[in-house]
Design an enzyme around this catalytic site. Sequence first.
Site, short mmCIF file in Angstrom:
data_model
loop_
_atom_site.label_atom_id
_atom_site.label_comp_id
_atom_site.label_asym_id
_atom_site.label_seq_id
_atom_site.Cartn_x
_atom_site.Cartn_y
_atom_site.Cartn_z
N GLY A 8 37.16 46.55 50.23
CA GLY A 8 35.71 46.74 50.41
C GLY A 8 35.26 48.03 49.75
O GLY A 8 34.37 48.73 50.24
N GLY A 11 31.42 48.90 48.57
CA GLY A 11 30.34 49.03 49.55
C GLY A 11 29.89 50.47 49.75
O GLY A 11 30.38 51.39 49.08
N GLN A 12 28.95 50.65 50.67
CA GLN A 12 28.33 51.97 50.86
C GLN A 12 29.37 53.04 51.22
O GLN A 12 29.42 54.09 50.58
CB GLN A 12 27.27 51.89 51.97
N ASP A 52 40.03 39.10 48.25
CA ASP A 52 39.30 38.55 49.40
C ASP A 52 40.05 38.98 50.66
O ASP A 52 41.19 38.55 50.89
CB ASP A 52 39.26 37.01 49.27
N TYR A 142 28.39 41.13 65.25
CA TYR A 142 29.07 42.30 64.65
C TYR A 142 29.66 43.19 65.74
O TYR A 142 30.83 43.58 65.69
CB TYR A 142 28.04 43.06 63.81
N LYS A 146 33.59 44.12 66.56
CA LYS A 146 34.09 45.50 66.57
C LYS A 146 34.74 45.81 67.93
O LYS A 146 35.78 46.47 68.00
CB LYS A 146 32.96 46.49 66.26
N ILE A 172 25.02 55.33 58.74
CA ILE A 172 25.44 56.28 57.70
C ILE A 172 24.40 56.35 56.58
O ILE A 172 24.00 55.31 56.05
CB ILE A 172 26.82 55.88 57.10
C1 AKB Z 1 24.69 48.56 61.22
O1 AKB Z 1 23.52 48.97 61.32
O2 AKB Z 1 25.03 47.39 61.44
C2 AKB Z 1 25.77 49.56 60.86
C3 AKB Z 1 26.43 50.14 62.05
C4 AKB Z 1 25.69 51.03 62.95
O3 AKB Z 1 27.58 49.89 62.27
N1 AKB Z 1 25.22 50.60 60.04
#
Ligand code: AKB
Length: 321
Positions: A8, A11-12, A52, A142, A146, A172
Amino acid sequence: MSKILIIGACGQIGSELTYRLREIYGDANVVASDISYSNLDIVNSGAFEILDAKDYNAVKICVEKYNIDTVYLMAAMLSATGEKYPMRAWDLNMNSLFHILNLAKDGFIKKIFWPSSIAVFGPTTPTENTPQHTIMEPTTVYGITKQVGERWCDYYFKQYGVDVRSIRYPGIISWKTMPGGGTTDYAVEIYHKAITDGHYECFLSEHTKLPMMFMDDAINATVSIMQAPSETISIRSAYNLAAISFTPEEIANAITAHIPEFKITYKPDFRQQIADSWPKSIDDALARKDWSWDHKFDLKQMTEEMLSQLQKKYASSEKVS
Ligand code: AKB
């Protein structure tokens, strides 16, 4: 000398981590990889592989080809995009982590960095100074990936001795590479729009306070936790990490100090509900104690740096075109 693979890397965060790790460990020891050639600066700046993260065999072949011992797994689908594609977010975020954890368990690699997020918290979590150990009932896919990922990291450390390290990144903010698909992305977009349009329509409401951090601090934290002696790492799920907290109104005021004509308007969308479920500020005392974490950038310093770097960037792209 360790041989590093960044998954990755376009990415940012992955892109800036790649630059920093190459500075520290040398170009020859840091392999960048991503699913596509989406960041040509990264693709052209050293060893690069199309990879991938969901493909176990492809990752294993890459690890063996370069004798990799340390992996930074930065590929993930973030909070806002994850709500649009829940199963794809689950597939990418969980399977990529299992592949790396299993490669470490089976002795192919020695050390892992895997980022967690403030998204592990939910509406039942205390919102101010959120403690390291607290109620965690995330409401986004998400956040669920996590939170579950954190439990698996802790499990692999305890059951198999896998040296995995993680931090719960806040939003970030950076100027080199745009973020993609997050709820905190507004805090990057606003600087671009302040320069290009003098106006920004914010997708969060003016008083939505969230934990945030400038990229230089996030990269310093990532390098520090990875360089810390193993015995100082007391948390093998993920550490709380904090720098600054602000609202869209506060960041807009910081920008207006430099660009007085800048205007912000508010049009909250589905991301408001996500932001409302997250903490406003984080207690990161354990990271500060265990591996001497400290941040440098406040809102004012970050705004100065963002605006001056982006002004240079836009001026040089105008010259080219
Ligand atoms: C998001 O906004 O999904 C991310 C995070 C806070 O993990 N930047």
